[in-house]
Design a protein around this motif. Structure first.
Motif, PDB file in Angstrom:
ATOM      1  N   LEU A  69       0.851  -1.175   0.000  1.00  0.00           N
ATOM      2  CA  LEU A  69       0.000   0.000   0.000  1.00  0.00           C
ATOM      3  C   LEU A  69       0.894   1.234   0.000  1.00  0.00           C
ATOM      4  O   LEU A  69       1.761   1.371   0.867  1.00  0.00           O
ATOM      5  N   ASN A  70       0.706   2.118  -0.983  1.00  0.00           N
ATOM      6  CA  ASN A  70       1.501   3.341  -1.086  1.00  0.00           C
ATOM      7  C   ASN A  70       0.591   4.543  -0.939  1.00  0.00           C
ATOM      8  O   ASN A  70      -0.477   4.608  -1.557  1.00  0.00           O
ATOM      9  N   LEU A  71       1.025   5.508  -0.160  1.00  0.00           N
ATOM     10  CA  LEU A  71       0.314   6.762   0.012  1.00  0.00           C
ATOM     11  C   LEU A  71       1.275   7.871  -0.373  1.00  0.00           C
ATOM     12  O   LEU A  71       2.370   7.972   0.185  1.00  0.00           O
ATOM     13  N   ASP A  72       0.866   8.679  -1.353  1.00  0.00           N
ATOM     14  CA  ASP A  72       1.714   9.764  -1.841  1.00  0.00           C
ATOM     15  C   ASP A  72       0.986  11.083  -1.654  1.00  0.00           C
ATOM     16  O   ASP A  72      -0.237  11.163  -1.769  1.00  0.00           O
ATOM     17  N   GLY A  73       1.758  12.090  -1.422  1.00  0.00           N
ATOM     18  CA  GLY A  73       1.176  13.425  -1.325  1.00  0.00           C
ATOM     19  C   GLY A  73       2.246  14.474  -1.509  1.00  0.00           C
ATOM     20  O   GLY A  73       3.415  14.263  -1.189  1.00  0.00           O
ATOM     21  N   ASN A  74       1.834  15.626  -2.057  1.00  0.00           N
ATOM     22  CA  ASN A  74       2.755  16.751  -2.130  1.00  0.00           C
ATOM     23  C   ASN A  74       1.965  18.037  -2.062  1.00  0.00           C
ATOM     24  O   ASN A  74       0.773  18.089  -2.357  1.00  0.00           O
ATOM     25  N   TYR A  75       2.641  19.074  -1.662  1.00  0.00           N
ATOM     26  CA  TYR A  75       2.032  20.383  -1.524  1.00  0.00           C
ATOM     27  C   TYR A  75       2.982  21.400  -2.124  1.00  0.00           C
ATOM     28  O   TYR A  75       4.173  21.408  -1.826  1.00  0.00           O
ATOM     29  N   ASN A  76       2.444  22.251  -2.984  1.00  0.00           N
ATOM     30  CA  ASN A  76       3.236  23.298  -3.613  1.00  0.00           C
ATOM     31  C   ASN A  76       2.577  24.626  -3.273  1.00  0.00           C
ATOM     32  O   ASN A  76       1.442  24.873  -3.639  1.00  0.00           O
ATOM     33  N   PHE A  77       3.295  25.454  -2.539  1.00  0.00           N
ATOM     34  CA  PHE A  77       2.685  26.705  -2.066  1.00  0.00           C
ATOM     35  C   PHE A  77       2.617  27.792  -3.141  1.00  0.00           C
ATOM     36  O   PHE A  77       1.920  28.775  -2.976  1.00  0.00           O
ATOM     37  N   THR A  78       3.339  27.650  -4.228  1.00  0.00           N
ATOM     38  CA  THR A  78       3.216  28.596  -5.349  1.00  0.00           C
ATOM     39  C   THR A  78       3.121  27.807  -6.636  1.00  0.00           C
ATOM     40  O   THR A  78       4.120  27.377  -7.204  1.00  0.00           O
ATOM     41  N   GLN A  79       1.925  27.596  -7.083  1.00  0.00           N
ATOM     42  CA  GLN A  79       1.709  26.864  -8.323  1.00  0.00           C
ATOM     43  C   GLN A  79       0.912  27.774  -9.255  1.00  0.00           C
ATOM     44  O   GLN A  79      -0.015  28.461  -8.842  1.00  0.00           O
ATOM     45  N   THR A  80       1.295  27.768 -10.513  1.00  0.00           N
ATOM     46  CA  THR A  80       0.606  28.597 -11.502  1.00  0.00           C
ATOM     47  C   THR A  80      -0.381  27.741 -12.268  1.00  0.00           C
ATOM     48  O   THR A  80      -0.043  26.689 -12.781  1.00  0.00           O
ATOM     49  N   TYR A  81      -1.640  28.235 -12.343  1.00  0.00           N
ATOM     50  CA  TYR A  81      -2.703  27.549 -13.054  1.00  0.00           C
ATOM     51  C   TYR A  81      -3.055  28.357 -14.304  1.00  0.00           C
ATOM     52  O   TYR A  81      -3.141  29.592 -14.261  1.00  0.00           O
ATOM     53  N   ALA A  82      -3.280  27.698 -15.413  1.00  0.00           N
ATOM     54  CA  ALA A  82      -3.718  28.356 -16.647  1.00  0.00           C
ATOM     55  C   ALA A  82      -5.201  28.041 -16.835  1.00  0.00           C
ATOM     56  O   ALA A  82      -5.602  26.888 -16.836  1.00  0.00           O
ATOM     57  N   ILE A  83      -5.999  29.090 -16.982  1.00  0.00           N
ATOM     58  CA  ILE A  83      -7.447  28.943 -17.145  1.00  0.00           C
ATOM     59  C   ILE A  83      -7.815  29.452 -18.532  1.00  0.00           C
ATOM     60  O   ILE A  83      -7.466  30.577 -18.926  1.00  0.00           O
ATOM     61  N   ASN A  84      -8.565  28.660 -19.289  1.00  0.00           N
ATOM     62  CA  ASN A  84      -9.000  29.039 -20.640  1.00  0.00           C
ATOM     63  C   ASN A  84     -10.279  29.880 -20.524  1.00  0.00           C
ATOM     64  O   ASN A  84     -11.229  29.495 -19.889  1.00  0.00           O
ATOM     65  N   SER A  85     -10.246  31.029 -21.136  1.00  0.00           N
ATOM     66  CA  SER A  85     -11.428  31.903 -21.146  1.00  0.00           C
ATOM     67  C   SER A  85     -11.655  32.395 -22.573  1.00  0.00           C
ATOM     68  O   SER A  85     -10.779  32.257 -23.426  1.00  0.00           O
ATOM     69  N   PRO A  86     -12.834  32.978 -22.860  1.00  0.00           N
ATOM     70  CA  PRO A  86     -13.092  33.444 -24.229  1.00  0.00           C
ATOM     71  C   PRO A  86     -12.097  34.511 -24.697  1.00  0.00           C
ATOM     72  O   PRO A  86     -11.831  34.652 -25.882  1.00  0.00           O
ATOM     73  N   THR A  87     -11.541  35.250 -23.801  1.00  0.00           N
ATOM     74  CA  THR A  87     -10.602  36.299 -24.197  1.00  0.00           C
ATOM     75  C   THR A  87      -9.167  35.797 -24.249  1.00  0.00           C
ATOM     76  O   THR A  87      -8.266  36.545 -24.589  1.00  0.00           O
ATOM     77  N   GLY A  88      -8.917  34.546 -23.882  1.00  0.00           N
ATOM     78  CA  GLY A  88      -7.568  33.988 -23.891  1.00  0.00           C
ATOM     79  C   GLY A  88      -7.274  33.265 -22.580  1.00  0.00           C
ATOM     80  O   GLY A  88      -8.143  33.088 -21.737  1.00  0.00           O
ATOM     81  N   PHE A  89      -6.029  32.857 -22.447  1.00  0.00           N
ATOM     82  CA  PHE A  89      -5.629  32.151 -21.230  1.00  0.00           C
ATOM     83  C   PHE A  89      -5.320  33.160 -20.137  1.00  0.00           C
ATOM     84  O   PHE A  89      -4.674  34.177 -20.377  1.00  0.00           O
ATOM     85  N   LYS A  90      -5.789  32.867 -18.969  1.00  0.00           N
ATOM     86  CA  LYS A  90      -5.457  33.680 -17.800  1.00  0.00           C
ATOM     87  C   LYS A  90      -4.693  32.779 -16.829  1.00  0.00           C
ATOM     88  O   LYS A  90      -4.977  31.597 -16.715  1.00  0.00           O
ATOM     89  N   THR A  91      -3.755  33.345 -16.146  1.00  0.00           N
ATOM     90  CA  THR A  91      -2.973  32.576 -15.168  1.00  0.00           C
ATOM     91  C   THR A  91      -3.291  33.060 -13.771  1.00  0.00           C
ATOM     92  O   THR A  91      -3.563  34.242 -13.551  1.00  0.00           O
ATOM     93  N   THR A  92      -3.246  32.153 -12.880  1.00  0.00           N
ATOM     94  CA  THR A  92      -3.481  32.456 -11.472  1.00  0.00           C
ATOM     95  C   THR A  92      -2.408  31.761 -10.650  1.00  0.00           C
ATOM     96  O   THR A  92      -2.065  30.609 -10.908  1.00  0.00           O
ATOM     97  N   ASN A  93      -1.903  32.457  -9.686  1.00  0.00           N
ATOM     98  CA  ASN A  93      -0.943  31.859  -8.749  1.00  0.00           C
ATOM     99  C   ASN A  93      -1.683  31.493  -7.476  1.00  0.00           C
ATOM    100  O   ASN A  93      -2.380  32.319  -6.887  1.00  0.00           O
TER     101      ASN A  93
END
Length: 156
Positions: A69-93
């Motif tokens: 049995l393996n349990l994995d986990g990680n946490y990244n306190f600054t991760q950039t997300y790319a969100i697709n919107s009609p006006t283009g991609f927006k990024t969020t930290n």
């Protein structure tokens, strides 16, 4: 394994020890000589350790048949997300985390682990037989040397 004079006992070292102990005020009995030799001899200790090692190998190989049995986990306190919107991609930290669990179990290994366990059991039995034979050999040799020392003491 270093065996001296084919018996594991150096005649040159043991005979004077027995001879002078028989001449001295304190006499050492045959059973004491045998017990001390069997307890302290490096060849006998090696066989005992090999038996323990074989048993631990058997236990380790048996655990290979158990599920993992393996349990994995990680946490990244600054991760950039790319969100697709009609006006283009927006990024969020933002912060991000991942958690996962997995279960692995051998269904069939063509009996390879079974044969490894059987081989380890055979090695353990061989070491037990060798230990028994070596102890009997030491006991015989020590009795012979002890009797020779007594005969030499009486000759003096």
């Amino acid at each position: 394994m270093l065996l001296q004079d084919g018996w594991g006992i150096s005649m040159k070292k043991l005979l004077p020890f027995l001879f002078f102990s028989l001449l001295g005020a304190e006499t050492i009995s045959l059973n004491e000589v045998i017990n001390k030799t069997l307890k302290n001899n490096p060849d006998i200790k090696t066989f005992i350790l090999n038996i323990d090692k074989s048993q631990k190998e058997i236990n380790s190989l048996k655990t290979d048949n158990l599920p993992k049995l393996n349990l994995d986990g990680n946490y990244n306190f600054t991760q950039t997300y790319a969100i697709n919107s009609p006006t283009g991609f927006k990024t969020t930290n933002s912060d991000g985390y991942n958690i996962g669990i997995s279960l692995k179990h051998k269904l069939w290994d063509f009996k390879s682990n079974f044969y490894k366990i059987e081989s380890a059991k055979i090695d353990k039995n061989i070491d037990k037989l060798n230990l028994k034979e070596l102890k009997a050999l030491f006991t015989y040799k020590l009795k012979t040397i002890y009797k020779l020392a007594i005969v030499q003491k009486e000759a003096i």
